[in-house]
Write a protein that holds these residues in place. Structure first.
Motif, PDB file in Angstrom:
ATOM      1  N   ALA A   1       0.835  -1.201   0.000  1.00 16.70           N
ATOM      2  CA  ALA A   1       0.000   0.000   0.000  1.00 16.70           C
ATOM      3  C   ALA A   1       0.873   1.256   0.000  1.00 16.70           C
ATOM      4  O   ALA A   1       0.575   2.230  -0.690  1.00 16.70           O
TER       5      ALA A   1
ATOM      6  N   ARG B   1      -1.751   3.962  -1.472  1.00 13.21           N
ATOM      7  CA  ARG B   1      -3.154   3.576  -1.474  1.00 13.21           C
ATOM      8  C   ARG B   1      -3.458   2.838  -0.178  1.00 13.21           C
ATOM      9  O   ARG B   1      -2.562   2.501   0.574  1.00 13.21           O
ATOM     10  N   ALA B   2      -4.716   2.573   0.039  1.00 12.18           N
ATOM     11  CA  ALA B   2      -5.127   1.814   1.220  1.00 12.18           C
ATOM     12  C   ALA B   2      -4.809   0.340   1.008  1.00 12.18           C
ATOM     13  O   ALA B   2      -4.822  -0.153  -0.134  1.00 12.18           O
TER      14      ALA B   2
ATOM     15  N   GLU C   1      -6.534  -2.216   1.566  1.00  9.89           N
ATOM     16  CA  GLU C   1      -7.646  -2.956   0.950  1.00  9.89           C
ATOM     17  C   GLU C   1      -7.750  -2.725  -0.563  1.00  9.89           C
ATOM     18  O   GLU C   1      -8.450  -3.455  -1.252  1.00  9.89           O
ATOM     19  N   ASP C   2      -7.028  -1.731  -1.081  1.00 10.68           N
ATOM     20  CA  ASP C   2      -7.033  -1.453  -2.515  1.00 10.68           C
ATOM     21  C   ASP C   2      -5.885  -2.134  -3.261  1.00 10.68           C
ATOM     22  O   ASP C   2      -5.763  -1.992  -4.478  1.00 10.68           O
ATOM     23  N   VAL C   3      -5.041  -2.860  -2.545  1.00 11.01           N
ATOM     24  CA  VAL C   3      -3.900  -3.542  -3.163  1.00 11.01           C
ATOM     25  C   VAL C   3      -4.399  -4.810  -3.852  1.00 11.01           C
ATOM     26  O   VAL C   3      -5.047  -5.645  -3.214  1.00 11.01           O
ATOM     27  N   PRO C   4      -4.120  -4.964  -5.146  1.00 11.22           N
ATOM     28  CA  PRO C   4      -4.538  -6.192  -5.823  1.00 11.22           C
ATOM     29  C   PRO C   4      -3.723  -7.392  -5.344  1.00 11.22           C
ATOM     30  O   PRO C   4      -2.603  -7.237  -4.856  1.00 11.22           O
TER      31      PRO C   4
END
Length: 106
Positions: A17, A22-23, A25-28
Motif C-alpha cells: 500500500a 493507497r489503502a 484494501e485497494d492492493v490487488p
C-alpha cells in the motif's frame, strides 16, 4: 515467545500500500515485477534479511500470498521472527548464500 508467522499478509499488504500510496484494501492480489522488486527491498529494510531468491523463485512469486510464503521462509531461515533484526543489511541471521543471492537482485 517469538512470532514465527511474521510477516503476515496484513503486513505485506501494508508494505505494498505504501508503494502505491493507497489503502491496503485497494492492493490487488497479483504482483507485477516492479511491485515485487520494491516489496523485496522493503522487506530487506524492515527485517534486515535478504530472501534467497534465484531468478526462477523470483518469477514464481505472483501473488501477495506467494510473497508472504517467501518472506516467512526467509525469517525462519534466519532463525527468528525478525523483530530484533537490525535495519542495515549486515545484521545477524544472514547467511553467505543470502548475501550472494541478494547481490544479484536490486
Amino acid at each position: 515467545m517469538t512470532d514465527l508467522a511474521r510477516p503476515d499478509r496484513a503486513e505485506v499488504l501494508e508494505m505494498l500500500a505504501a508503494f502505491g500510496q493507497r489503502a491496503a484494501e485497494d492492493v490487488p492480489d497479483e504482483l507485477g515485477s516492479l511491485e515485487l522488486t520494491w516489496l523485496i527491498a522493503e522487506f530487506e529494510q524492515r527485517y534486515g534479511i535478504e530472501p534467497d531468491l534465484d531468478d526462477e523463485a523470483f518469477e514464481a512469486v505472483r501473488t501477495v500470498d506467494d510473497a508472504v510464503t517467501v518472506f516467512r521462509a526467509a525469517v525462519l531461515a534466519a532463525g527468528g521472527d525478525g523483530a530484533d533484526a537490525p535495519s542495515d543489511s549486515t545484521g545477524p541471521g544472514r547467511t553467505d548464500s543470502a548475501v550472494t543471492a541478494g547481490a544479484a537482485r536490486p
